[in-house]
Design a protein around this motif. Sequence first.
Motif, PDB file in Angstrom:
ATOM      1  N   UNK A 108     105.894  65.063  29.382  1.00 17.99           N
ATOM      2  CA  UNK A 108     107.042  64.175  29.364  1.00 17.99           C
ATOM      3  C   UNK A 108     108.168  64.589  28.449  1.00 17.99           C
ATOM      4  N   UNK A 109     109.002  63.609  28.102  1.00 19.83           N
ATOM      5  CA  UNK A 109     110.206  63.851  27.317  1.00 19.83           C
ATOM      6  C   UNK A 109     109.901  64.310  25.900  1.00 19.83           C
ATOM      7  N   UNK A 110     108.667  64.138  25.448  1.00 22.55           N
ATOM      8  CA  UNK A 110     108.294  64.667  24.130  1.00 22.55           C
ATOM      9  C   UNK A 110     108.413  66.183  24.075  1.00 22.55           C
ATOM     10  N   UNK A 111     108.498  66.832  25.233  1.00 24.79           N
ATOM     11  CA  UNK A 111     108.619  68.293  25.294  1.00 24.79           C
ATOM     12  C   UNK A 111     110.059  68.767  25.181  1.00 24.79           C
ATOM     13  N   UNK A 112     111.028  67.858  25.267  1.00 24.34           N
ATOM     14  CA  UNK A 112     112.430  68.248  25.287  1.00 24.34           C
ATOM     15  C   UNK A 112     112.948  68.534  23.886  1.00 24.34           C
ATOM     16  N   UNK A 113     113.679  69.630  23.755  1.00 24.03           N
ATOM     17  CA  UNK A 113     114.332  69.971  22.484  1.00 24.03           C
ATOM     18  C   UNK A 113     115.284  71.126  22.738  1.00 24.03           C
TER      19      UNK A 113
END
Length: 370
Positions: A233-238
Motif C-alpha cells: 500500500x501507500x506505506x511504500x510511497x516515498x
Amino acid sequence: MLNTVDMFRAALRINVFAVLLSILLLIGALYIYSGNSHSFRWIFQQDNFPMTHVSTTSCEVQEYVNNCGNWSIGEFRMKVGLKYAQPSTQKGRTDVNSVTNWNAPLVWEGTFDPVVIDAIYKPMNPRVAVVVFAVGKYTRFLKGFLQSAEKHFLVDFRVTYYVFTDNEQDVPKVELGSARNISVVPVPSAQHWQEVVLGRMEWATKAIDNQIRSKADYLFMMDIDSVFHNRFGAESLSRLSAVLHRGYYKDSHRDKFPYERRPQSKAYIPAGEGDYYYTAAVWGGYLEDMYRLVKHCYIQAQEDSKIRIQAVWQEESHLNKYLLYNKPAKVLSPEYLWSDYDPVPADIKVVRVSQLIKNYKEVRPNAGNR
C-alpha cells in the motif's frame, strides 16, 4: 471633515488596492491552472512528509471545493473524523530495526497503521505507474501478476501497468478496478536473458521520456515473475523506496554482500563500504527521482560495456551503487519481495509479494540459477 481632495485620494487608494488584489488573484489562478481546461497541479504539504506534486482532474477539484469549501486536507479530516488505534512511544516491533542510521523508515508489518497511511495519501489522488517486462516466455506470468496486483497493490489508487513485451498478443485480458489501466509498450525480442536485464534500463528511460512522465507521479519497477499475496500500500510511497534483498538482510557484515568488487566497473563498491543489499526486482519512488536512478543505471552499464565488462548482477549492482550515495527515503523489508523458494522466518510477519518457483533454463535462454 474630509474635503473633496481627501475623499478623492481615499477613493483612489481603494481602487488601486482593488486592482492590485485582482492582479494577485489572477496570477494565483494562472499558477494553479496547468495549461489546459482539464488538469490542475496541486501541492499538499503533510506534517513530516515531503512535498508531493499531485495531479487531479477539474471535476475532482470541483467536487472537493463543493464538498469542502476552502478546507485544507487537515481541516477536512478534522471535520469528517478518522478512527484508528492510538500510537504509542513504548510499544512496537522489538525484533527488527524500524529506522535506518540516516533516519529513514524501515517498513515492516507492525510499524505502520494502514488506516492512517491511506488517510494521508488517498486525498492526494496520486497517479502510479508500474513498469514490468514480459519478454519471450515471461508473458506466462502476466495474468497472475496483474490479477493479484488488482487485489493487493495500492487498491483504490490510480494505477497504470506499463507492460513491455515482444508478444503483445499474449497480454491477457484482466478485469481492472476503477481508474486502473494497462498500457502495452512494444520492445524487441532477445536472444539472451542478459539482454533483457540490461535493456530494461534503456527501455524504461526512453518510455519515461516519451510517454510516462506526463501521466504519473510515482513509478515502480517490478519483476513480472511475482505474485502479490497481501497489502502493498501507500506505506511504500516515498521519494525513493528500496527493498531489502531477502538473501542478505540478516548478514551482519557488509563485506558479505554481493556488490560489484572490480574497480574497473562503474558499479564498484569498495570493501568496507555499503549500507544494505537491495533487490532490483522491486523499487519505486517519485517519477523524476526514479527517472534519474533508471537513467543512471542505463548510462553506467553502457560505460561498462565500452570496456567489455558487465557488473556482477547487472542493473542490481548499479542500483546498489547509486543507493549507497543517494540514500532511499524509505527502506522496505523483505516482506515486499520474498520468494517461494525460501521458508518464511519468524520476523517476516506477512509476505506481500513473492517470486515464483520456475525453471530458469526453460523460461530464459543461457540462464543460470538465482
